[in-house]
Design a protein around this motif. Structure first.
Motif, PDB file in Angstrom:
ATOM      1  N   GLY A   1      81.531  51.735  51.533  1.00 48.97           N
ATOM      2  CA  GLY A   1      81.857  53.082  51.066  1.00 48.97           C
ATOM      3  C   GLY A   1      81.273  53.416  49.698  1.00 48.97           C
ATOM      4  N   GLU A   2      80.649  52.431  49.057  1.00 50.40           N
ATOM      5  CA  GLU A   2      80.094  52.706  47.712  1.00 50.40           C
ATOM      6  C   GLU A   2      78.616  53.127  47.751  1.00 50.40           C
ATOM      7  OE1 GLU A   2      82.962  49.840  44.948  1.00 50.40           O
ATOM      8  OE2 GLU A   2      80.847  49.304  45.168  1.00 50.40           O
ATOM      9  N   GLY A   3      78.055  53.182  48.957  1.00 47.30           N
ATOM     10  CA  GLY A   3      76.615  53.430  49.079  1.00 47.30           C
ATOM     11  C   GLY A   3      76.139  54.728  48.445  1.00 47.30           C
ATOM     12  N   PHE A   4      76.902  55.810  48.656  1.00 50.46           N
ATOM     13  CA  PHE A   4      76.471  57.109  48.128  1.00 50.46           C
ATOM     14  C   PHE A   4      76.352  57.057  46.603  1.00 50.46           C
ATOM     15  CE2 PHE A   4      76.813  61.474  46.719  1.00 50.46           C
ATOM     16  CZ  PHE A   4      76.115  62.195  47.668  1.00 50.46           C
ATOM     17  N   LYS A   5      77.363  56.479  45.991  1.00 49.25           N
ATOM     18  CA  LYS A   5      77.332  56.444  44.514  1.00 49.25           C
ATOM     19  C   LYS A   5      76.257  55.490  43.996  1.00 49.25           C
ATOM     20  CE  LYS A   5      81.836  58.323  43.840  1.00 49.25           C
ATOM     21  NZ  LYS A   5      83.149  58.313  43.249  1.00 49.25           N
TER      22      LYS A   5
ATOM     23  N   ARG B   1      73.503  56.792  41.435  1.00 47.32           N
ATOM     24  CA  ARG B   1      73.319  56.130  40.129  1.00 47.32           C
ATOM     25  C   ARG B   1      71.890  55.600  40.005  1.00 47.32           C
ATOM     26  NH1 ARG B   1      77.437  51.745  40.313  1.00 47.32           N
ATOM     27  NH2 ARG B   1      76.571  51.090  38.313  1.00 47.32           N
ATOM     28  N   THR B   2      71.342  55.147  41.124  1.00 50.87           N
ATOM     29  CA  THR B   2      69.944  54.690  41.113  1.00 50.87           C
ATOM     30  C   THR B   2      69.021  55.849  40.735  1.00 50.87           C
ATOM     31  OG1 THR B   2      70.390  53.033  42.802  1.00 50.87           O
ATOM     32  CG2 THR B   2      68.095  53.714  42.550  1.00 50.87           C
ATOM     33  N   LEU B   3      69.224  56.986  41.401  1.00 53.75           N
ATOM     34  CA  LEU B   3      68.329  58.129  41.162  1.00 53.75           C
ATOM     35  C   LEU B   3      68.470  58.669  39.733  1.00 53.75           C
ATOM     36  CD1 LEU B   3      68.729  59.829  44.658  1.00 53.75           C
ATOM     37  CD2 LEU B   3      66.685  58.679  43.780  1.00 53.75           C
ATOM     38  N   ASP B   4      69.672  58.587  39.174  1.00 53.93           N
ATOM     39  CA  ASP B   4      69.832  58.984  37.760  1.00 53.93           C
ATOM     40  C   ASP B   4      68.895  58.171  36.869  1.00 53.93           C
ATOM     41  OD1 ASP B   4      71.834  60.793  38.294  1.00 53.93           O
ATOM     42  OD2 ASP B   4      73.468  59.585  37.469  1.00 53.93           O
ATOM     43  N   LEU B   5      68.731  56.900  37.244  1.00 54.98           N
ATOM     44  CA  LEU B   5      67.925  55.998  36.400  1.00 54.98           C
ATOM     45  C   LEU B   5      66.437  56.067  36.717  1.00 54.98           C
ATOM     46  CD1 LEU B   5      70.165  52.786  36.325  1.00 54.98           C
ATOM     47  CD2 LEU B   5      70.069  54.653  34.676  1.00 54.98           C
ATOM     48  N   THR B   6      66.079  56.425  37.950  1.00 54.89           N
ATOM     49  CA  THR B   6      64.650  56.423  38.294  1.00 54.89           C
ATOM     50  C   THR B   6      63.983  57.773  38.044  1.00 54.89           C
ATOM     51  OG1 THR B   6      65.159  56.923  40.610  1.00 54.89           O
ATOM     52  CG2 THR B   6      64.796  54.597  40.037  1.00 54.89           C
ATOM     53  N   ARG B   7      64.757  58.854  38.005  1.00 58.09           N
ATOM     54  CA  ARG B   7      64.113  60.166  37.841  1.00 58.09           C
ATOM     55  C   ARG B   7      63.324  60.297  36.538  1.00 58.09           C
ATOM     56  NH1 ARG B   7      68.967  63.264  41.074  1.00 58.09           N
ATOM     57  NH2 ARG B   7      68.029  62.973  43.131  1.00 58.09           N
ATOM     58  N   PRO B   8      63.761  59.724  35.415  1.00 59.82           N
ATOM     59  CA  PRO B   8      62.899  59.787  34.216  1.00 59.82           C
ATOM     60  C   PRO B   8      61.558  59.079  34.442  1.00 59.82           C
ATOM     61  CG  PRO B   8      65.145  59.267  33.588  1.00 59.82           C
ATOM     62  CD  PRO B   8      65.106  59.185  35.091  1.00 59.82           C
ATOM     63  N   GLY B   9      61.555  58.003  35.216  1.00 66.46           N
ATOM     64  CA  GLY B   9      60.297  57.307  35.508  1.00 66.46           C
ATOM     65  C   GLY B   9      59.367  58.187  36.333  1.00 66.46           C
ATOM     66  N   THR B  10      59.940  58.886  37.297  1.00 67.25           N
ATOM     67  CA  THR B  10      59.138  59.809  38.101  1.00 67.25           C
ATOM     68  C   THR B  10      58.629  60.948  37.228  1.00 67.25           C
ATOM     69  OG1 THR B  10      60.583  59.241  39.918  1.00 67.25           O
ATOM     70  CG2 THR B  10      59.174  61.146  40.243  1.00 67.25           C
TER      71      THR B  10
ATOM     72  N   ALA C   1      73.123  59.816  32.329  1.00 71.03           N
ATOM     73  CA  ALA C   1      72.027  60.757  32.031  1.00 71.03           C
ATOM     74  C   ALA C   1      71.687  61.635  33.242  1.00 71.03           C
ATOM     75  CB  ALA C   1      70.796  59.975  31.573  1.00 71.03           C
ATOM     76  N   THR C   2      72.678  61.904  34.073  1.00 72.51           N
ATOM     77  CA  THR C   2      72.431  62.713  35.279  1.00 72.51           C
ATOM     78  C   THR C   2      71.746  64.035  34.916  1.00 72.51           C
ATOM     79  OG1 THR C   2      74.458  61.799  36.206  1.00 72.51           O
ATOM     80  CG2 THR C   2      73.529  63.728  37.314  1.00 72.51           C
ATOM     81  N   LEU C   3      72.331  64.732  33.966  1.00 74.79           N
ATOM     82  CA  LEU C   3      71.829  66.058  33.598  1.00 74.79           C
ATOM     83  C   LEU C   3      70.426  65.972  33.004  1.00 74.79           C
ATOM     84  CD1 LEU C   3      72.506  69.108  33.064  1.00 74.79           C
ATOM     85  CD2 LEU C   3      73.388  68.377  30.843  1.00 74.79           C
ATOM     86  N   GLN C   4      70.253  65.073  32.046  1.00 66.13           N
ATOM     87  CA  GLN C   4      68.959  64.988  31.361  1.00 66.13           C
ATOM     88  C   GLN C   4      67.874  64.436  32.283  1.00 66.13           C
ATOM     89  OE1 GLN C   4      71.873  64.074  30.089  1.00 66.13           O
ATOM     90  NE2 GLN C   4      72.085  65.583  28.444  1.00 66.13           N
TER      91      GLN C   4
ATOM     92  N   THR D   1      52.637  55.074  42.016  1.00 64.81           N
ATOM     93  CA  THR D   1      53.872  55.104  42.811  1.00 64.81           C
ATOM     94  C   THR D   1      54.032  53.813  43.599  1.00 64.81           C
ATOM     95  OG1 THR D   1      53.925  57.508  42.927  1.00 64.81           O
ATOM     96  CG2 THR D   1      55.098  56.348  44.656  1.00 64.81           C
ATOM     97  N   SER D   2      52.917  53.283  44.104  1.00 65.41           N
ATOM     98  CA  SER D   2      52.986  52.009  44.840  1.00 65.41           C
ATOM     99  C   SER D   2      53.490  50.885  43.938  1.00 65.41           C
ATOM    100  CB  SER D   2      51.599  51.604  45.358  1.00 65.41           C
ATOM    101  OG  SER D   2      51.013  52.650  46.069  1.00 65.41           O
ATOM    102  N   ILE D   3      53.139  50.961  42.657  1.00 63.23           N
ATOM    103  CA  ILE D   3      53.536  49.910  41.705  1.00 63.23           C
ATOM    104  C   ILE D   3      54.991  50.089  41.269  1.00 63.23           C
ATOM    105  CG2 ILE D   3      53.113  48.979  39.382  1.00 63.23           C
ATOM    106  CD1 ILE D   3      50.105  49.692  39.813  1.00 63.23           C
ATOM    107  N   VAL D   4      55.345  51.328  40.895  1.00 56.59           N
ATOM    108  CA  VAL D   4      56.688  51.524  40.313  1.00 56.59           C
ATOM    109  C   VAL D   4      57.788  51.657  41.366  1.00 56.59           C
ATOM    110  CG1 VAL D   4      55.747  52.548  38.195  1.00 56.59           C
ATOM    111  CG2 VAL D   4      56.523  54.043  40.044  1.00 56.59           C
ATOM    112  N   ALA D   5      57.406  51.777  42.647  1.00 54.36           N
ATOM    113  CA  ALA D   5      58.432  51.912  43.699  1.00 54.36           C
ATOM    114  C   ALA D   5      59.337  50.682  43.759  1.00 54.36           C
ATOM    115  CB  ALA D   5      57.779  52.149  45.054  1.00 54.36           C
ATOM    116  N   ASN D   6      58.867  49.554  43.213  1.00 50.05           N
ATOM    117  CA  ASN D   6      59.738  48.373  43.173  1.00 50.05           C
ATOM    118  C   ASN D   6      60.965  48.609  42.288  1.00 50.05           C
ATOM    119  OD1 ASN D   6      58.379  46.677  44.907  1.00 50.05           O
ATOM    120  ND2 ASN D   6      58.377  44.952  43.457  1.00 50.05           N
ATOM    121  N   ILE D   7      60.817  49.491  41.309  1.00 53.80           N
ATOM    122  CA  ILE D   7      61.973  49.793  40.452  1.00 53.80           C
ATOM    123  C   ILE D   7      63.038  50.496  41.297  1.00 53.80           C
ATOM    124  CG2 ILE D   7      62.785  50.987  38.385  1.00 53.80           C
ATOM    125  CD1 ILE D   7      59.981  50.739  37.200  1.00 53.80           C
ATOM    126  N   LEU D   8      62.603  51.531  42.032  1.00 56.54           N
ATOM    127  CA  LEU D   8      63.529  52.266  42.903  1.00 56.54           C
ATOM    128  C   LEU D   8      64.135  51.332  43.954  1.00 56.54           C
ATOM    129  CD1 LEU D   8      64.652  55.053  43.868  1.00 56.54           C
ATOM    130  CD2 LEU D   8      62.589  55.288  45.259  1.00 56.54           C
TER     131      LEU D   8
END
Ligand code: COS
Length: 391
Positions: free
Chosen positions: A237-241, A245-254, A320-323, A94-101
């Motif tokens: 105002g774009e922060g939430f999205k 969008r970040t979490l959609d991409l990082t959740r497969p890594g987690t 890939a939100t759902l998947q 997690t210490s290593i891959v947290a740079n992706i997030l």
């Protein structure tokens, strides 16, 4: 694709390059991570030397495109690495891959200049960055963020606090999500790159955790922190999205990390059940034990396939939100179950620190919590089924 439609055209074959990459990560985990994992866990120590080695062999920042000096690996290749590192130790991984997030918001929403300023140095030396979203009172409910960013004389001035921030005590910079318009709720959130050395940034405390103890998790405070307007990512105002969008991409890594932990526990359980003799025979002979192992094997395989599917979809340029939530939910719950069953197979020894499985059980728990709890993943899945979004 509907909620239950299986992807078509999937190949499970890895290319020679992908096999070599996985082998590199596997060897790194076996030689550089596993031997020191228990010690870092015991001391709850940030693994700076392992991070430096991971950086040196090219296992950090795999997502950064070649034009910014990175290897530009696909989402699928990133999860091949992620599973192996977490098989070694998920705290260190997690210490290593947290740079992706930490850096994905820059990649997703930053200008070309912002990408050069913030991403390229990550490739040149083992610098860390952190994703500062969660607050003491805003975990699952991102729209409840209280940190404010007020525009004054051309700069933003940030005030507020953040909680449970991975690598916060070590990061060179943070992506901070703050409200630029309190009335607008989630539509009033904006994202900023904040250098850690900025006046008024305080790393408050290193938090003492149950598992993944090698990862530095700290609280942060911002007292009148001035940030140039040029550090805002995207529009106000774009922060939430950007966060979603970040979490959609990082959740497969987690999810891949959870698979790595489950696989480690499975391997230990198989070996132990073959060698532990009770009632005159190895306990692996007992159906009570070997059915547990059979379920572990099948569930790990299913967990990995869901993770591969999510990464594959991302690589096709699909949302890939759902998947991603399928993968995150299923792998986290699988890791918890598999590691708990591994402790059960080890019996009294499994509960002892001298054996490896109690650490894996402690480490697994965090997968059900960070990057969106298993309940939040179910919420995302249910919304995608009942209220699907177009974009
Ligand atoms: N990608 C792009 N946009 C998204 C999105 C996604 N994955 N998910 C939601 N949005 C958009 C919605 O379309 C909506 O847009 P509009 O403002 O145009 O209507 C907006 O974002 C708000 O969405 P929603 O109404 O679903 O927001 P909620 O406040 O109900 O929150 C959850 C949604 C719960 C899913 C979100 O707060 C979340 O993911 N929470 C968990 C956070 C987390 O993982 N924390 C861990 C910290 S990181 S270690």
């Amino acid at each position: 694709m509907s909620a239950t439609e299986t992807t078509s055209g999937v190949s499970f074959a890895l290319s020679d390059e992908q096999r070599a990459l996985r082998e590199l990560a596997r060897e790194f985990a076996a030689k550089e991570i596993r031997p020191v994992a228990a010690d870092y866990d015991e001391r709850s120590q940030h693994p700076a030397d392992v991070i430096a080695k991971a950086h040196e062999v090219g296992l950090m920042n795999p997502h950064i495109p070649e034009e910014y000096g990175g290897p530009g690996l696909s989402a699928f290749e990133q999860i091949l690495i992620g599973e192996e590192l977490a098989w070694g130790c998920s705290g260190i991984a997690t210490s290593i891959v947290a740079n992706i997030l930490g850096s994905l918001p820059v990649l997703l929403a930053g200008s070309d200049e912002q990408k050069r300023i913030w991403l390229t140095p990550l490739l040149e030396e083992p610098l860390l960055c952190s994703f500062a979203l969660t607050e003491p009172g805003a975990g699952s409910d991102v729209s409840a963020i209280q940190t404010t960013a007020e525009l004054r004389d051309g700069d933003y001035v940030l005030n507020g606090s953040k909680m449970f921030i991975t690598n916060a005590g070590q990061a060179a910079w943070f992506v901070v999500f703050a409200s630029t318009d309190r009335e607008a709720g989630h539509r009033g959130l904006s994202a900023f790159v904040v250098p850690a050395e900025s006046e008024g940034v305080v790393v408050e405390e290193h938090l003492d955790k149950l598992g993944q103890r090698a990862t530095d998790t700290s609280a942060l405070a911002f007292h009148e922190v001035r940030v140039p307007a040029a550090n805002r990512l995207g529009e106000e105002g774009e922060g939430f999205k950007i966060a979603m969008r970040t979490l959609d991409l990082t959740r497969p890594g987690t999810a891949a990390g959870a698979v790595g932990v489950a696989r480690a526990a499975f391997e230990h359980a198989v070996e132990y059940s073959k060698s532990r003799v009770q009632f005159g025979q190895p306990i692996a002979i007992n159906q009570g034990v070997n059915f547990l192992v059979a379920d572990m094997a099948a569930e790990i395989e299913a967990a990995r396939l869901l993770t591969w599917q999510a990464a594959w979809l991302i690589d096709q340029g699909e949302r890939a939100t759902l998947q991603s939530s399928y993968a995150k939910r299923f792998t986290a719950d699988t890791a918890m179950k598999v590691t708990t069953d591994a402790v059960q197979i080890f019996g009294g020894y499994g509960y002892m620190k001298e054996y490896p499985v109690e650490k894996l059980m402690r480490d697994a728990k965090l997968f059900q919590i960070y990057e969106g709890t298993s309940q939040i993943q179910r919420l995302v899945i249910a919304r995608e089924i009942f209220l699907p979004r177009d974009s």
